[in-house]
Scaffold this motif. Sequence first.
Motif, PDB file in Angstrom:
ATOM      1  N   ALA A   1      -1.806 -10.336 -13.020  1.00  0.00           N
ATOM      2  CA  ALA A   1      -2.558 -10.450 -14.264  1.00  0.00           C
ATOM      3  C   ALA A   1      -2.963  -9.089 -14.828  1.00  0.00           C
ATOM      4  O   ALA A   1      -3.330  -8.992 -16.002  1.00  0.00           O
ATOM      5  CB  ALA A   1      -3.807 -11.302 -14.032  1.00  0.00           C
ATOM      6  N   LEU A   2      -2.889  -8.044 -13.999  1.00  0.00           N
ATOM      7  CA  LEU A   2      -3.269  -6.708 -14.449  1.00  0.00           C
ATOM      8  C   LEU A   2      -2.073  -5.894 -14.939  1.00  0.00           C
ATOM      9  O   LEU A   2      -2.216  -4.704 -15.223  1.00  0.00           O
ATOM     10  CB  LEU A   2      -3.967  -5.948 -13.313  1.00  0.00           C
ATOM     11  CG  LEU A   2      -5.262  -6.561 -12.761  1.00  0.00           C
ATOM     12  CD1 LEU A   2      -5.867  -5.651 -11.704  1.00  0.00           C
ATOM     13  CD2 LEU A   2      -6.257  -6.831 -13.875  1.00  0.00           C
TER      14      LEU A   2
ATOM     15  N   PRO B   1      -7.084  -3.773 -26.224  1.00  0.00           N
ATOM     16  CA  PRO B   1      -8.213  -3.773 -25.292  1.00  0.00           C
ATOM     17  C   PRO B   1      -9.546  -4.109 -25.955  1.00  0.00           C
ATOM     18  O   PRO B   1      -9.865  -3.595 -27.025  1.00  0.00           O
ATOM     19  CB  PRO B   1      -8.231  -2.336 -24.755  1.00  0.00           C
ATOM     20  CG  PRO B   1      -6.897  -1.765 -25.109  1.00  0.00           C
ATOM     21  CD  PRO B   1      -6.453  -2.458 -26.341  1.00  0.00           C
ATOM     22  N   ASP B   2     -10.299  -4.990 -25.298  1.00  0.00           N
ATOM     23  CA  ASP B   2     -11.643  -5.301 -25.778  1.00  0.00           C
ATOM     24  C   ASP B   2     -12.531  -4.062 -25.680  1.00  0.00           C
ATOM     25  O   ASP B   2     -12.526  -3.354 -24.668  1.00  0.00           O
ATOM     26  CB  ASP B   2     -12.264  -6.429 -24.945  1.00  0.00           C
ATOM     27  CG  ASP B   2     -11.623  -7.773 -25.226  1.00  0.00           C
ATOM     28  OD1 ASP B   2     -10.790  -7.847 -26.146  1.00  0.00           O
ATOM     29  OD2 ASP B   2     -11.944  -8.744 -24.501  1.00  0.00           O
TER      30      ASP B   2
ATOM     31  N   ASN C   1     -14.443  -6.383 -15.401  1.00  0.00           N
ATOM     32  CA  ASN C   1     -14.115  -6.435 -16.827  1.00  0.00           C
ATOM     33  C   ASN C   1     -12.670  -5.964 -17.036  1.00  0.00           C
ATOM     34  O   ASN C   1     -12.424  -4.818 -17.430  1.00  0.00           O
ATOM     35  CB  ASN C   1     -15.081  -5.585 -17.639  1.00  0.00           C
ATOM     36  CG  ASN C   1     -14.781  -5.627 -19.133  1.00  0.00           C
ATOM     37  OD1 ASN C   1     -14.028  -6.485 -19.602  1.00  0.00           O
ATOM     38  ND2 ASN C   1     -15.359  -4.706 -19.882  1.00  0.00           N
TER      39      ASN C   1
ATOM     40  N   SER D   1     -10.712  -7.073 -19.282  1.00  0.00           N
ATOM     41  CA  SER D   1     -10.315  -7.183 -20.684  1.00  0.00           C
ATOM     42  C   SER D   1     -10.038  -5.818 -21.300  1.00  0.00           C
ATOM     43  O   SER D   1      -9.392  -5.724 -22.347  1.00  0.00           O
ATOM     44  CB  SER D   1     -11.398  -7.912 -21.487  1.00  0.00           C
ATOM     45  OG  SER D   1     -12.586  -7.143 -21.569  1.00  0.00           O
TER      46      SER D   1
ATOM     47  N   THR E   1      -4.810   3.580 -21.718  1.00  0.00           N
ATOM     48  CA  THR E   1      -6.138   3.361 -21.156  1.00  0.00           C
ATOM     49  C   THR E   1      -6.246   4.110 -19.840  1.00  0.00           C
ATOM     50  O   THR E   1      -5.395   3.946 -18.957  1.00  0.00           O
ATOM     51  CB  THR E   1      -6.399   1.867 -20.905  1.00  0.00           C
ATOM     52  OG1 THR E   1      -6.322   1.164 -22.153  1.00  0.00           O
ATOM     53  CG2 THR E   1      -7.774   1.645 -20.298  1.00  0.00           C
TER      54      THR E   1
ATOM     55  N   GLY F   1       1.926  -2.383 -26.891  1.00  0.00           N
ATOM     56  CA  GLY F   1       1.230  -2.681 -25.646  1.00  0.00           C
ATOM     57  C   GLY F   1       0.293  -1.563 -25.222  1.00  0.00           C
ATOM     58  O   GLY F   1       0.126  -0.550 -25.910  1.00  0.00           O
ATOM     59  N   ASN F   2      -0.313  -1.759 -24.059  1.00  0.00           N
ATOM     60  CA  ASN F   2      -1.338  -0.863 -23.548  1.00  0.00           C
ATOM     61  C   ASN F   2      -0.886  -0.312 -22.195  1.00  0.00           C
ATOM     62  O   ASN F   2      -0.779  -1.046 -21.215  1.00  0.00           O
ATOM     63  CB  ASN F   2      -2.656  -1.631 -23.411  1.00  0.00           C
ATOM     64  CG  ASN F   2      -3.780  -0.763 -22.871  1.00  0.00           C
ATOM     65  OD1 ASN F   2      -3.748   0.456 -22.981  1.00  0.00           O
ATOM     66  ND2 ASN F   2      -4.788  -1.407 -22.292  1.00  0.00           N
TER      67      ASN F   2
ATOM     68  N   THR G   1       0.389  -4.043 -17.142  1.00  0.00           N
ATOM     69  CA  THR G   1       0.285  -3.492 -18.497  1.00  0.00           C
ATOM     70  C   THR G   1       1.614  -2.867 -18.912  1.00  0.00           C
ATOM     71  O   THR G   1       2.538  -2.734 -18.114  1.00  0.00           O
ATOM     72  CB  THR G   1      -0.840  -2.442 -18.580  1.00  0.00           C
ATOM     73  OG1 THR G   1      -0.515  -1.328 -17.735  1.00  0.00           O
ATOM     74  CG2 THR G   1      -2.175  -3.040 -18.149  1.00  0.00           C
TER      75      THR G   1
ATOM     76  N   LYS H   1      -6.254  -5.268 -21.713  1.00  0.00           N
ATOM     77  CA  LYS H   1      -5.445  -6.149 -22.553  1.00  0.00           C
ATOM     78  C   LYS H   1      -4.556  -5.350 -23.506  1.00  0.00           C
ATOM     79  O   LYS H   1      -4.838  -4.178 -23.780  1.00  0.00           O
ATOM     80  CB  LYS H   1      -6.365  -7.088 -23.338  1.00  0.00           C
ATOM     81  CG  LYS H   1      -7.078  -8.124 -22.472  1.00  0.00           C
ATOM     82  CD  LYS H   1      -8.219  -8.812 -23.210  1.00  0.00           C
ATOM     83  CE  LYS H   1      -7.765  -9.532 -24.454  1.00  0.00           C
ATOM     84  NZ  LYS H   1      -8.871 -10.292 -25.096  1.00  0.00           N
ATOM     85  N   PRO H   2      -3.476  -5.954 -24.020  1.00  0.00           N
ATOM     86  CA  PRO H   2      -2.618  -5.250 -24.984  1.00  0.00           C
ATOM     87  C   PRO H   2      -3.391  -4.665 -26.159  1.00  0.00           C
ATOM     88  O   PRO H   2      -3.078  -3.567 -26.633  1.00  0.00           O
ATOM     89  CB  PRO H   2      -1.635  -6.338 -25.424  1.00  0.00           C
ATOM     90  CG  PRO H   2      -1.553  -7.260 -24.255  1.00  0.00           C
ATOM     91  CD  PRO H   2      -2.941  -7.286 -23.673  1.00  0.00           C
TER      92      PRO H   2
END
Length: 262
Positions: A143-144, A213-214, A205, A207, A226, A154-155, A146, A210-211
């Motif tokens: 899930a992590l 990012p929050d 956290n 989030s 990031t 993407g990120n 990137t 995320k592609p």
Amino acid sequence: MAAGAGGADGCDEIVACPARRRAAQEAAKRERRRRRGGPLVVVSRLVGELFITVGLVMLLFVTYQLWYTNVLAEREASGAAGSLRQDWDAGGAAAPPVAAFEPGQGFAILYIPKLDVKVPVAEGISKPKVLDRGMVGHYAEGALKTAMPADRSGNFAVAGHRNTHGEPFRFINRLAPGDPIVVETRDAYYTYEMTSILPQTPPTNVSVLKPVPDGSGFTAPGRYITLTTCTPEFTSTYRMIVWGRMVDERPRSSGAPPALEG
């Protein structure tokens, strides 16, 4: 000479000599005890020696953690970065595609010119395989997972130590909007500009990876980077996050970008 008279050793009687020897021995024992001190003195000396020993061991451990792990990690990371560039220059076309990277395998070099950082990027964020070897780790599992720098959207998220083991991200809190961050791969240079920082957030956290990012201020898909590290210093209680946006991409054959010149 009559029995019981004093002999040549000065004893008045034969039975007196052992008694005198015992008395002398007891006196010597008392003197040794006096010099050593009582039981409390002996115990206090032992405790003091124990504290000194423990203190020396702790000092050696702290020296190892704060200094020698950096020496080892920086040496290993420098060698890894040099090996990557040699492989690329010697015939990068034969290098495996992105999908073939194994956990712990280096595939890029990250530069932060303002902080004088040059560090290899390896697949995964394993401490023994990547982070403790002085490298930066790419979030690439489950899930992590990137993006990679070459992806059109993407990120690209990476993690690095802030203290010990090379501490490549120790001063990322000093970055300001507009500061360049460069990623070099086999094929290209990717230049990002730092845009924002989140000084503290819980490790849970995710989030921030995320592609879009929050908390980054980005509102639409793009090509982002990031950087994550632990905070406060010398703890792993929280995470510090730095974000950037890609502003330039050029083939390695075209030479280094302006951010790396001079």
